[in-house]
Design a protein around this motif. Sequence first.
Motif, short mmCIF file in Angstrom:
data_model
loop_
_atom_site.label_atom_id
_atom_site.label_comp_id
_atom_site.label_asym_id
_atom_site.label_seq_id
_atom_site.Cartn_x
_atom_site.Cartn_y
_atom_site.Cartn_z
N ALA A 24 0.83 -1.21 0.00
CA ALA A 24 0.00 0.00 0.00
C ALA A 24 0.86 1.26 0.00
O ALA A 24 0.43 2.32 -0.49
CB ALA A 24 -0.93 0.01 1.20
N TYR A 30 -1.38 7.32 -0.14
CA TYR A 30 -1.42 6.53 1.09
C TYR A 30 -0.21 6.81 1.96
O TYR A 30 -0.32 6.80 3.19
CB TYR A 30 -1.49 5.03 0.79
CG TYR A 30 -1.53 4.23 2.08
CD1 TYR A 30 -2.68 4.19 2.86
CD2 TYR A 30 -0.40 3.56 2.55
CE1 TYR A 30 -2.72 3.50 4.06
CE2 TYR A 30 -0.42 2.88 3.75
CZ TYR A 30 -1.59 2.85 4.49
OH TYR A 30 -1.62 2.18 5.69
N ARG A 31 0.95 7.07 1.37
CA ARG A 31 2.12 7.41 2.19
C ARG A 31 1.85 8.67 3.01
O ARG A 31 2.20 8.74 4.20
CB ARG A 31 3.36 7.60 1.30
CG ARG A 31 3.87 6.31 0.68
CD ARG A 31 5.28 6.45 0.17
NE ARG A 31 5.40 7.43 -0.90
CZ ARG A 31 5.22 7.15 -2.20
NH1 ARG A 31 4.89 5.93 -2.57
NH2 ARG A 31 5.37 8.11 -3.10
N ALA A 34 -0.69 7.69 5.74
CA ALA A 34 -0.10 6.90 6.82
C ALA A 34 0.75 7.77 7.73
O ALA A 34 0.70 7.64 8.96
CB ALA A 34 0.75 5.77 6.22
N VAL A 150 -6.13 4.18 -1.78
CA VAL A 150 -5.47 2.99 -2.32
C VAL A 150 -6.46 2.26 -3.23
O VAL A 150 -7.67 2.38 -3.08
CB VAL A 150 -5.01 2.03 -1.21
CG1 VAL A 150 -3.85 2.59 -0.42
CG2 VAL A 150 -6.16 1.65 -0.29
N ASP A 154 -5.52 -3.24 -2.68
CA ASP A 154 -4.55 -2.93 -1.63
C ASP A 154 -5.21 -2.44 -0.34
O ASP A 154 -4.51 -2.12 0.62
CB ASP A 154 -3.56 -1.87 -2.12
CG ASP A 154 -2.58 -2.42 -3.13
OD1 ASP A 154 -2.41 -3.65 -3.17
OD2 ASP A 154 -2.00 -1.63 -3.90
N ALA A 158 -3.60 -1.91 3.37
CA ALA A 158 -3.59 -0.58 3.99
C ALA A 158 -4.20 -0.63 5.39
O ALA A 158 -3.71 0.03 6.31
CB ALA A 158 -4.36 0.40 3.12
#
Length: 431
Positions: A24, A30-31, A34, A150, A154, A158
């Motif tokens: 993910a 998504y980075r 997160a 995502v 994925d 995630a």
Amino acid sequence: MFRDSSAPSSTGQVLSLGSSTFRALRHHNYRLWAGADLVSITGTWMQVLGVNWLVLTLTGSAASVGLSLVMQALPTLLLGMWGGALADRLPSRPLVIVSQLAHAALAAALAAIAFSGTESVLPIYAVALAGGVVSALGGPALGRFGAEVVPPADLPNAMALGSIINSGGRILGMSLAGMLLPFTGQGGLFLVNAVTFFAVIAGIAAMRPAEFHRLAAAERQPGAIKEGLRYVLRTPWLLAVLALSLVLGSLGRNYQVTMAAMSAGPLAAGAGGYGLLSTVFAVGTVVGGFITASRPRLSIRLLLIAAFAISALQALSGLMPSLATFAGAMLPIAAGAILVDTAVSARAQLDSPDAMRGRVIAAVGMVGAASGALGGPALGWLSDAFGPRAALQAGGIACVAATLLAAVTLARLARRPVSRPIPLSPVLENA
């Protein structure tokens, strides 16, 4: 959600060593999500410690601390489906930003209360209740937005990485709060938490709109809440999974109660033993997050196997003779619990219509809130009346029975004819 970028990146090359576990993180949005999530969760747990300590200082009562938790959970039970209906109808991004601003304002209000030197706990309860309302109304939008950063394939990964982030943020937040509390007081912790919500807003602002995979929205129409409840109640596989989650969450998941009772009672380990068990459990959740993230697919079959295993282990844990052996049982239980929770959320979301996603997320959240509200007192009463060992064994046996009943129910549903008003989950056909 959004299409995978065809251009390779240095991050993607680094993550290729464990691509199945961290896949993910190949996605830019998504980075950002997160990273913002880690900052926000860290601040949240700093505030949790500060609130608990402030309430305990003002009242001298552990029950009063528990009441503040009830204040936060109650709105989810009452308003969760309304929040789900809003999330399905309105764009998720602005809803998430508004909810983050509201949480930041409430954290700042808590800081003002703490710095004022109040001797009343009522303002704290009021903020806790308001925070519960914001979470109930904004939580489904948060979950729906998280599913848009995502691709569907994925999303389970995630979610599993999210469990790792949550565990890491909890450990980091509690540790930082313990170090800062003597210098900043509770008010300082609340101010830090208020700032962390802006990290989420900044992360959202930096995301690439073209890389979202947007979910279909529900049409504006009356009766959206009833429609969501009707969908859950008339979707047999989802109802069975949520019912299993309720039993597992109430009788097999409130380990903070049973670990404390075991440490203070049969194990005679005291506060130090309870701290050790809490640490082991936290490590187990991190391990479980990595195991779950490494799975290419989270099926109903895997969910049932994990549920049966941790339920049986819980029953056996009541027989453990020492702190070391009990801690050894807690680690795989914690790991398995993360796998079960992630599988429930993943299947509930991925196997439901996009336009119903927010209300399904709300239903999962309502089950979680009900589990905590029902299970904590129930296990506490069992521990007081019959001893913590008996409470663990009774809860474990009940969870084993619930898992077997769910397995039989889902197997029968999978054998039914496909022609029906509400289809079975695709995952049942391949379970």
